[in-house]
Design a protein around this motif. Structure first.
Motif, PDB file in Angstrom:
ATOM      1  N   ASP A  24      -0.083   0.618  -0.803  1.00  0.00           N
ATOM      2  CA  ASP A  24       1.224   0.019  -1.101  1.00  0.00           C
ATOM      3  C   ASP A  24       2.074   0.119   0.152  1.00  0.00           C
ATOM      4  O   ASP A  24       2.190   1.193   0.758  1.00  0.00           O
ATOM      5  CB  ASP A  24       1.893   0.737  -2.272  1.00  0.00           C
ATOM      6  N   GLU A  25       2.679  -1.003   0.527  1.00  0.00           N
ATOM      7  CA  GLU A  25       3.370  -1.093   1.803  1.00  0.00           C
ATOM      8  C   GLU A  25       4.826  -0.641   1.713  1.00  0.00           C
ATOM      9  O   GLU A  25       5.383  -0.467   0.631  1.00  0.00           O
ATOM     10  CB  GLU A  25       3.324  -2.541   2.323  1.00  0.00           C
ATOM     11  N   TYR A  26       5.430  -0.489   2.878  1.00  0.00           N
ATOM     12  CA  TYR A  26       6.853  -0.175   3.007  1.00  0.00           C
ATOM     13  C   TYR A  26       7.685  -1.417   2.681  1.00  0.00           C
ATOM     14  O   TYR A  26       7.306  -2.526   3.020  1.00  0.00           O
ATOM     15  CB  TYR A  26       7.129   0.274   4.445  1.00  0.00           C
ATOM     16  N   GLY A  27       8.831  -1.229   2.046  1.00  0.00           N
ATOM     17  CA  GLY A  27       9.733  -2.350   1.778  1.00  0.00           C
ATOM     18  C   GLY A  27      10.236  -2.355   0.348  1.00  0.00           C
ATOM     19  O   GLY A  27       9.843  -1.523  -0.477  1.00  0.00           O
ATOM     20  N   ASN A  28      11.110  -3.286   0.034  1.00  0.00           N
ATOM     21  CA  ASN A  28      11.664  -3.385  -1.318  1.00  0.00           C
ATOM     22  C   ASN A  28      10.579  -3.784  -2.313  1.00  0.00           C
ATOM     23  O   ASN A  28       9.704  -4.597  -2.012  1.00  0.00           O
ATOM     24  CB  ASN A  28      12.795  -4.403  -1.355  1.00  0.00           C
ATOM     25  N   ARG A  29      10.685  -3.217  -3.513  1.00  0.00           N
ATOM     26  CA  ARG A  29       9.712  -3.516  -4.563  1.00  0.00           C
ATOM     27  C   ARG A  29      10.286  -3.153  -5.921  1.00  0.00           C
ATOM     28  O   ARG A  29      11.295  -2.439  -6.017  1.00  0.00           O
ATOM     29  CB  ARG A  29       8.419  -2.733  -4.344  1.00  0.00           C
ATOM     30  N   LEU A  30       9.636  -3.621  -6.968  1.00  0.00           N
ATOM     31  CA  LEU A  30       9.937  -3.185  -8.325  1.00  0.00           C
ATOM     32  C   LEU A  30       9.159  -1.895  -8.559  1.00  0.00           C
ATOM     33  O   LEU A  30       7.927  -1.885  -8.526  1.00  0.00           O
ATOM     34  CB  LEU A  30       9.527  -4.246  -9.347  1.00  0.00           C
ATOM     35  N   HIS A  31       9.881  -0.782  -8.754  1.00  0.00           N
ATOM     36  CA  HIS A  31       9.209   0.503  -8.910  1.00  0.00           C
ATOM     37  C   HIS A  31       8.260   0.447 -10.101  1.00  0.00           C
ATOM     38  O   HIS A  31       8.654   0.023 -11.199  1.00  0.00           O
ATOM     39  CB  HIS A  31      10.239   1.620  -9.109  1.00  0.00           C
ATOM     40  N   PRO A  32       6.998   0.862  -9.915  1.00  0.00           N
ATOM     41  CA  PRO A  32       6.003   0.709 -10.986  1.00  0.00           C
ATOM     42  C   PRO A  32       6.272   1.543 -12.233  1.00  0.00           C
ATOM     43  O   PRO A  32       5.737   1.236 -13.299  1.00  0.00           O
ATOM     44  CB  PRO A  32       4.694   1.152 -10.313  1.00  0.00           C
ATOM     45  N   ILE A  33       7.106   2.567 -12.140  1.00  0.00           N
ATOM     46  CA  ILE A  33       7.391   3.422 -13.296  1.00  0.00           C
ATOM     47  C   ILE A  33       8.848   3.308 -13.729  1.00  0.00           C
ATOM     48  O   ILE A  33       9.142   3.089 -14.896  1.00  0.00           O
ATOM     49  CB  ILE A  33       7.031   4.891 -12.987  1.00  0.00           C
ATOM     50  N   ASP A  34       9.773   3.412 -12.779  1.00  0.00           N
ATOM     51  CA  ASP A  34      11.193   3.347 -13.121  1.00  0.00           C
ATOM     52  C   ASP A  34      11.648   1.924 -13.438  1.00  0.00           C
ATOM     53  O   ASP A  34      12.721   1.739 -14.030  1.00  0.00           O
ATOM     54  CB  ASP A  34      12.037   3.896 -11.975  1.00  0.00           C
ATOM     55  N   ARG A  35      10.864   0.914 -13.011  1.00  0.00           N
ATOM     56  CA  ARG A  35      11.151  -0.498 -13.292  1.00  0.00           C
ATOM     57  C   ARG A  35      12.519  -0.917 -12.743  1.00  0.00           C
ATOM     58  O   ARG A  35      13.257  -1.660 -13.382  1.00  0.00           O
ATOM     59  CB  ARG A  35      11.068  -0.804 -14.785  1.00  0.00           C
ATOM     60  N   VAL A  36      12.855  -0.415 -11.557  1.00  0.00           N
ATOM     61  CA  VAL A  36      14.073  -0.829 -10.866  1.00  0.00           C
ATOM     62  C   VAL A  36      13.686  -1.320  -9.473  1.00  0.00           C
ATOM     63  O   VAL A  36      12.706  -0.873  -8.888  1.00  0.00           O
ATOM     64  CB  VAL A  36      15.098   0.325 -10.763  1.00  0.00           C
ATOM     65  N   TRP A  37      14.492  -2.272  -8.966  1.00  0.00           N
ATOM     66  CA  TRP A  37      14.225  -2.859  -7.652  1.00  0.00           C
ATOM     67  C   TRP A  37      14.899  -2.007  -6.588  1.00  0.00           C
ATOM     68  O   TRP A  37      16.121  -1.875  -6.554  1.00  0.00           O
ATOM     69  CB  TRP A  37      14.761  -4.288  -7.608  1.00  0.00           C
ATOM     70  N   ARG A  38      14.116  -1.380  -5.722  1.00  0.00           N
ATOM     71  CA  ARG A  38      14.684  -0.576  -4.653  1.00  0.00           C
ATOM     72  C   ARG A  38      13.660  -0.404  -3.535  1.00  0.00           C
ATOM     73  O   ARG A  38      12.489  -0.782  -3.669  1.00  0.00           O
ATOM     74  CB  ARG A  38      15.160   0.782  -5.147  1.00  0.00           C
ATOM     75  N   LEU A  39      14.134   0.195  -2.463  1.00  0.00           N
ATOM     76  CA  LEU A  39      13.294   0.375  -1.290  1.00  0.00           C
ATOM     77  C   LEU A  39      12.171   1.370  -1.560  1.00  0.00           C
ATOM     78  O   LEU A  39      12.408   2.474  -2.050  1.00  0.00           O
ATOM     79  CB  LEU A  39      14.152   0.889  -0.116  1.00  0.00           C
ATOM     80  N   HIS A  40      10.954   0.948  -1.268  1.00  0.00           N
ATOM     81  CA  HIS A  40       9.830   1.878  -1.196  1.00  0.00           C
ATOM     82  C   HIS A  40       9.832   2.410   0.232  1.00  0.00           C
ATOM     83  O   HIS A  40       9.427   1.727   1.163  1.00  0.00           O
ATOM     84  CB  HIS A  40       8.513   1.149  -1.517  1.00  0.00           C
ATOM     85  N   ALA A  41      10.348   3.637   0.400  1.00  0.00           N
ATOM     86  CA  ALA A  41      10.725   4.136   1.719  1.00  0.00           C
ATOM     87  C   ALA A  41       9.555   4.605   2.564  1.00  0.00           C
ATOM     88  O   ALA A  41       9.762   5.156   3.650  1.00  0.00           O
ATOM     89  CB  ALA A  41      11.730   5.270   1.569  1.00  0.00           C
ATOM     90  N   GLY A  42       8.338   4.397   2.099  1.00  0.00           N
ATOM     91  CA  GLY A  42       7.171   4.800   2.876  1.00  0.00           C
ATOM     92  C   GLY A  42       5.989   3.919   2.561  1.00  0.00           C
ATOM     93  O   GLY A  42       6.137   2.800   2.069  1.00  0.00           O
ATOM     94  N   ILE A  43       4.807   4.423   2.862  1.00  0.00           N
ATOM     95  CA  ILE A  43       3.571   3.730   2.496  1.00  0.00           C
ATOM     96  C   ILE A  43       2.728   4.679   1.658  1.00  0.00           C
ATOM     97  O   ILE A  43       2.843   5.906   1.777  1.00  0.00           O
ATOM     98  CB  ILE A  43       2.776   3.256   3.732  1.00  0.00           C
ATOM     99  N   ASP A  44       1.898   4.123   0.788  1.00  0.00           N
ATOM    100  CA  ASP A  44       1.027   4.925  -0.061  1.00  0.00           C
ATOM    101  C   ASP A  44      -0.390   4.872   0.491  1.00  0.00           C
ATOM    102  O   ASP A  44      -0.956   3.785   0.666  1.00  0.00           O
ATOM    103  CB  ASP A  44       1.052   4.410  -1.502  1.00  0.00           C
ATOM    104  N   LEU A  45      -0.960   6.057   0.751  1.00  0.00           N
ATOM    105  CA  LEU A  45      -2.276   6.164   1.366  1.00  0.00           C
ATOM    106  C   LEU A  45      -3.299   6.668   0.353  1.00  0.00           C
ATOM    107  O   LEU A  45      -3.010   7.593  -0.422  1.00  0.00           O
ATOM    108  CB  LEU A  45      -2.224   7.130   2.556  1.00  0.00           C
ATOM    109  N   VAL A  46      -4.459   6.061   0.361  1.00  0.00           N
ATOM    110  CA  VAL A  46      -5.571   6.516  -0.473  1.00  0.00           C
ATOM    111  C   VAL A  46      -6.809   6.641   0.393  1.00  0.00           C
ATOM    112  O   VAL A  46      -6.962   5.934   1.389  1.00  0.00           O
ATOM    113  CB  VAL A  46      -5.839   5.553  -1.651  1.00  0.00           C
ATOM    114  N   SER A  47      -7.670   7.558   0.008  1.00  0.00           N
ATOM    115  CA  SER A  47      -8.886   7.825   0.774  1.00  0.00           C
ATOM    116  C   SER A  47     -10.076   7.163   0.108  1.00  0.00           C
ATOM    117  O   SER A  47     -10.260   7.298  -1.110  1.00  0.00           O
ATOM    118  CB  SER A  47      -9.124   9.328   0.879  1.00  0.00           C
ATOM    119  N   PRO A  48     -10.897   6.435   0.875  1.00  0.00           N
ATOM    120  CA  PRO A  48     -12.079   5.787   0.288  1.00  0.00           C
ATOM    121  C   PRO A  48     -13.030   6.771  -0.385  1.00  0.00           C
ATOM    122  O   PRO A  48     -13.716   6.435  -1.342  1.00  0.00           O
ATOM    123  CB  PRO A  48     -12.745   5.122   1.505  1.00  0.00           C
ATOM    124  N   GLY A  49     -13.045   8.013   0.093  1.00  0.00           N
ATOM    125  CA  GLY A  49     -13.947   9.003  -0.484  1.00  0.00           C
ATOM    126  C   GLY A  49     -13.368   9.738  -1.676  1.00  0.00           C
ATOM    127  O   GLY A  49     -13.994  10.662  -2.196  1.00  0.00           O
TER     128      GLY A  49
END
Length: 447
Positions: A324-349
């Motif tokens: 998930d990238e940096y930038g404004n988005r609809l929060h997946p849980i709170d359901r409000v539009w606001r800045l996603h202030a970072g990036i979400d990292l996941v490991s292939p393993g």
């Protein structure tokens, strides 16, 4: 840095692997629930202990041995010790609840600051655009006026007095001059309007900047309160563990009606010393590792690694992909539009339980519950630069510790407002969120 007002892109998606939570909740609702938990914990603590216990209220071994003189006295001392053990548990629970409350307040303060920063940036951009429009319109008007001055003056005089002038040609020239004059006036009017708009927007930007300074101070104060609350949790837990061992030994002597041994006498002292020694050892090793590495990473241990950039910065989750990238988005849980202030990292393993490393050398300024970010770590790298690592299942470092690039700081998880195991990674400068991709790219590293 990504424009906070830009719409989300198609590639933005939440991490996969764990189903989404069915009932979205806003941050303020979570804060209200935590406040209720604080009240319940504090009330429970007072009910069990009759107030905060001081060192003098704990039974001495002389008290315990004297209580064996009669069954009634012994049972009274047993009840007292059981109450003290329950009270220690309640105090730790209350401290944890307060720490969670402070962490949630810190999250809300940071969200408010991010919104203020976006508003301030937007006003500055609009003011700059209006100033540019004003300059361009003045330039256009000036160019037309210069053209009129060069060509119209002598040609019009010749057309009015010359023998070859005719009515049609004169009317054409007068009409053209009138049109140019009208256009020039329009450009000057537009320039004036843009100048006024720029002045108004600049004034609004100044107000927003002042408000942002207040929000920044509030966020910093919230961070300090959250850090202090977390330290109180750690102190309360250490007190509970040490006292619990000693009280359990005293209770055992009473309930089994046996003589106290030297091991019984020393149980609590030794346990408290063990806890203190363990904390000191962990912090000493962290500081020694930082001194050996000199802030450059490496070090040869399995919990350290050097980033690909070779300039002291690297990904906190090696070989990770961005879910998930940096930038404004609809929060997946709170359901409000606001800045996603970072990036979400996941490991292939597999991300759950994966090692999370410090992206660069610095000092841990926060390690604890941080509202929607769950168990989070904040590291200050100097020069106003900070990084944040959220949603961890366990934390390895504590506030105040020095770390180096590539040092193990946490285990990845899905605590807080999360849809699955991932590492929420932020980079900030003077509190303002920046795209981690852009920041790490400056040091030759990336994702």
């Amino acid at each position: 840095m990504t424009n906070p007002s830009a719409p989300p892109t198609a590639r933005r998606r939440a991490p996969h692997g764990v189903p989404r939570r069915p009932s979205p909740r806003a941050p303020r609702l979570r804060l209200t629930l935590r406040a209720a938990a604080v009240s319940v914990a504090l009330v429970l603590g007072d009910a069990l202990t009759g107030g905060e216990a001081s060192a003098a209220e704990y039974p001495s071994w002389d008290d315990v041995l004297s209580a064996r003189s009669s069954e009634a006295t012994k049972q009274g001392e047993v009840t007292r010790i059981q109450g003290l053990i329950a009270g220690l548990e309640a105090e730790t629970m209350a401290a944890r609840a307060v720490a969670e409350q402070r962490g949630a307040e810190y999250e809300l303060a940071q969200i408010a600051f991010d919104a203020g920063a976006a508003q301030s940036q937007l006003l500055e951009q609009k003011a700059a655009a209006a100033a540019t429009d004003a300059a361009q319109n003045r330039e256009r008007a000036g160019a037309i006026a210069a053209q009129l001055s060069r060509s119209a003056g002598s040609n019009l005089s010749s057309a009015l007095t010359g023998d070859r002038a005719n009515a049609d040609d004169l009317l054409y020239r007068l009409g053209a001059l009138s049109k140019l004059t009208e256009t020039t006036s329009q450009f000057y009017e537009l320039a004036e309007q843009s100048r006024n708009a720029a002045a108004t927007l600049s004034a609004q930007a100044d107000v927003a900047e002042a408000a942002l300074a207040v929000l920044r101070a509030e966020a910093e104060e919230a961070l300090a309160r959250a850090s202090e609350a977390q330290r109180e949790v750690e102190a309360s837990l250490a007190e509970e563990l040490g006292r619990r061992v000693e009280l359990a030994a005293q209770l055992d002597v009473l309930t089994q009606n046996r003589a106290a041994t030297e091991a019984d006498y020393q149980a609590g002292v030794l346990e408290r010393k063990r806890i203190a020694d363990e904390a000191a050892r962990a912090e000493r090793e962290a500081r020694e590792a930082a001194a050996r590495a000199g802030g450059g990473g490496g070090g040869g241990s399995e919990v350290y690694f050097s980033g690909s950039g070779g300039q002291g910065w690297s990904s906190p989750l090696p070989n990770a992909r961005v879910a998930d990238e940096y930038g404004n988005r609809l929060h997946p849980i709170d359901r409000v539009w606001r800045l996603h202030a970072g990036i979400d990292l996941v490991s292939p393993g597999g991300t759950c339980g994966a090692n999370v490393y410090a992206a660069a050398a610095g000092t841990v300024t926060f390690a604890g519950s941080n509202g929607g970010l769950g168990n989070a770590v904040t590291i200050s790298h100097g020069g106003g630069r900070t990084t944040v690592y959220g949603h961890n299942t366990t934390l390895v470092v504590r506030s105040g510790w020095s770390v180096v690039e590539g040092q193990l700081i946490a285990k990845a998880g899905t605590t807080g407002a999360s849809t699955g195991c991932h590492v929420h990674f932020e980079t900030r400068l003077n509190g303002v969120a920046q795209n981690p991709r852009d920041v790490l790219a400056q040091y030759g590293s990336g994702f």
